[in-house]
Motif scaffolding. Structure first.
Motif, short mmCIF file in Angstrom:
data_model
loop_
_atom_site.label_atom_id
_atom_site.label_comp_id
_atom_site.label_asym_id
_atom_site.label_seq_id
_atom_site.Cartn_x
_atom_site.Cartn_y
_atom_site.Cartn_z
N ALA A 1 32.56 27.62 47.18
CA ALA A 1 33.44 26.53 46.77
C ALA A 1 34.72 26.48 47.60
CB ALA A 1 33.79 26.68 45.29
N THR A 2 35.22 27.65 48.01
CA THR A 2 36.45 27.69 48.78
C THR A 2 36.28 26.91 50.09
OG1 THR A 2 36.84 29.88 47.86
CG2 THR A 2 38.19 29.26 49.74
N PHE B 1 42.52 30.24 39.98
CA PHE B 1 42.21 31.31 40.92
C PHE B 1 42.84 30.94 42.27
CE2 PHE B 1 38.88 33.51 43.67
CZ PHE B 1 39.51 34.73 43.57
N ASP C 1 38.78 20.86 41.34
CA ASP C 1 38.15 22.17 41.47
C ASP C 1 37.35 22.38 40.18
OD1 ASP C 1 37.55 24.86 41.23
OD2 ASP C 1 39.37 25.52 42.27
N ALA D 1 35.00 24.65 39.77
CA ALA D 1 34.32 25.94 39.93
C ALA D 1 33.82 26.48 38.58
CB ALA D 1 35.26 26.96 40.58
N HIS D 2 34.58 26.20 37.51
CA HIS D 2 34.23 26.77 36.20
C HIS D 2 33.43 25.81 35.33
CE1 HIS D 2 38.13 29.46 36.08
NE2 HIS D 2 37.42 29.64 37.17
N SER E 1 31.49 25.83 42.00
CA SER E 1 31.21 27.14 42.60
C SER E 1 29.88 27.65 42.05
CB SER E 1 32.30 28.15 42.27
OG SER E 1 31.89 29.44 42.70
N LYS F 1 29.52 32.94 38.24
CA LYS F 1 29.63 31.65 37.54
C LYS F 1 28.42 31.40 36.66
CE LYS F 1 33.58 30.66 39.39
NZ LYS F 1 33.91 31.98 39.92
C1 LIG Z 1 39.04 28.12 39.75
C2 LIG Z 1 38.29 28.64 40.94
N1 LIG Z 1 38.31 27.93 42.08
C3 LIG Z 1 37.66 28.35 43.18
C4 LIG Z 1 36.93 29.51 43.18
C5 LIG Z 1 36.26 29.95 44.44
O1 LIG Z 1 34.88 29.82 44.36
P1 LIG Z 1 33.96 30.51 45.47
O2 LIG Z 1 33.91 31.97 45.15
O3 LIG Z 1 32.62 29.84 45.31
O4 LIG Z 1 34.56 30.24 46.79
C6 LIG Z 1 36.85 30.28 42.03
C7 LIG Z 1 36.05 31.52 42.03
O5 LIG Z 1 36.18 32.42 41.28
C8 LIG Z 1 37.56 29.84 40.88
O6 LIG Z 1 37.55 30.58 39.74
#
Ligand SMILES: Cc1ncc(COP(=O)(O)O)c(C=O)c1O
Length: 418
Positions: free
Chosen positions: A76-77, A100, A171, A173-174, A195, A200
């Motif tokens: 995701a980053t 995060f 974002d 991700a969650h 993510s 996850k």
């Molecule tokens: C809120 C949030 N954004 C972004 C990320 C990053 O995701 P990834 O590990 O897939 O890059 C996380 C990962 O823990 C997250 O909790």
């Protein structure tokens, strides 16, 4: 069951768990189904570069998000970085600090300046009024974050972004599978990013996915994730592709999502039931109408009522072999490299949350008995907080293993109880 405070492992009792019980243990999947997919990958010779499992995953995730396009990526980053590049934004990005640090890092990595705004004290979600106050002529985009497995006020953020002619990214991700008034997470703003990290609710070992209804954004992102092929742009592109084996795992994990969420929902209900009469410990509640995925069980620790702070509870649980996580502490603005640039506004709500929140174990690897045991420990410690603190100040009877309070998706999560 521990009945006396001296039974706590941090004060000399024996640990409740032999194997560590961790926050973020990967969800259970049907192994045979995954391994069948792996066989197909090996037979086909298509290991990457947009193979059939990546395509299938993209179709499934676009359906879940209720949009036309999904571009799967390596995490995701990187997906957020590619998105910002694809949209060509510059300047500042308004975002919550209660997230995060990857959210902020992703923007910074592509030359944008995160400007942090405060959150709603009740939900922990970005407060659109605080976001509005942070907008200046330098702002290029707003980044909302759906925190803890439920949606943030994305429609208000959409109005705000439209009013100021800004991009809006979420974002997510969650928040895979969540919805707001029937509208799925994934369908808000210019694009959203899921993510698929192993911790996850849907995991593909590593992985991320951008979802959008905007065809041009999807096309540019698709190109930039594969070295920029087919587009003329100043950046050239990068390699952000997802491998077939990650897609195979994510598809298998997606099949398990309804069971995973039901399991998590039961765990959450049990935490609420067992901790609701524990003074100074409040379990974050979720509105069922928002289709929460219950990825996290978050408690807030009130030191005034329990006599101990969140870090003490973390330490108490750690000694019992329960690895909790302070999601999210430190908040972004309290950590490097953001501390050197003062936030334009104070963030008292964020700081209060960062000092009090703790994620307790859940997921398919956490059973009902595990939850009961964790709650026994929390209740016992919280009702004798002063004594625990005094005893620890006098010198811990048992040295807790080192596991600092840094959050993260680090590999230390997987050394335990796979
Ligand atoms: C809120 C949030 N954004 C972004 C990320 C990053 O995701 P990834 O590990 O897939 O890059 C996380 C990962 O823990 C997250 O909790």
């Amino acid at each position: 069951m521990k009945t006396s405070v001296s039974d706590l492992a941090v004060l000399g009792g024996s640990p409740s768990f032999t194997d560590p019980l961790v926050v973020g243990r990967p969800s259970r999947v049907d192994r045979r189904s995954f391994l069948r997919r792996v066989e197909r990958i090996l037979d086909s010779g298509r290991h990457s570069n947009g193979g059939p499992f990546v395509e299938e995953l993209e179709t499934r995730l676009a359906e879940i998000a209720g949009v036309r396009h999904c571009v799967a990526m390596c995490n995701a980053t990187t997906a957020m970085q590619v998105l910002a590049r694809a949209r060509g934004i510059r300047g500042e990005v308004v975002m919550p600090s209660m997230t995060f640090v990857a959210t902020a890092h992703a923007m910074r990595w592509v030359g944008l300046a995160p400007v942090f705004c405060d959150v709603d004290p009740l939900t922990g979600q970005i407060d659109p009024r605080r976001a509005r106050a942070a907008i200046t002529p330098r702002t290029g985009a707003i980044v909302g974050v759906h925190l803890w497995g439920r949606p943030c006020p994305a429609p208000e953020l959409e109005d705000l972004a439209a009013e100021h002619g800004l991009d809006l990214y979420l974002d997510a991700a969650h928040a895979i599978g969540c919805a707001l008034d029937g509208r799925p997470v994934g369908s808000f703003g210019d694009a959203e990013v899921f993510s698929l990290h192993a911790t996850k609710v849907v995991g593909g070992f590593e992985g991320g996915a951008l979802v959008t209804d905007d065809e041009e954004t999807a096309e540019r992102v698709r190109s930039l994730r594969a070295f920029g092929e087919g587009t003329r742009n100043e950046y050239g592109g990068t390699n952000a592709k997802m491998s077939e084996v990650s897609a195979a795992m994510a598809l298998t994990s997606l099949e398990a999502l309804p069971d995973t969420v039901s399991h998590n929902r039961r765990n959450h209900a049990l935490y609420v039931e067992l901790l609701e009469r524990s003074p100074g410990i409040s379990v974050e509640r979720f509105d069922p109408a928002q289709r929460p995925n219950h990825q996290y069980v978050i408690v807030r620790v009130d030191p005034a009522e329990t006599g101990m702070d969140r870090d003490t509870l973390h330490r108490v649980l750690l000694a019992e072999n329960v690895i909790t996580r302070p999601y999210f502490s430190p908040a972004c603005h309290q950590t490097e490299p953001y501390t050197c640039r003062p936030t334009p506004f104070p963030l008292p709500r964020t700081e209060r949350l960062a000092a009090t929140v703790l994620a307790l174990p859940t997921g398919t690897g956490t059973s009902t008995t595990d939850v009961e045991t964790v709650c026994d420990i929390v209740r016992l410690a919280a009702s004798h907080g002063d004594r625990v603190v005094r005893a620890l100040q006098a010198g811990p009877a048992q040295e807790t293993r080192h596991d600092d309070l840094e959050h993260g998706s680090g590999s230390d999560l997987f050394s335990a109880r796979q």
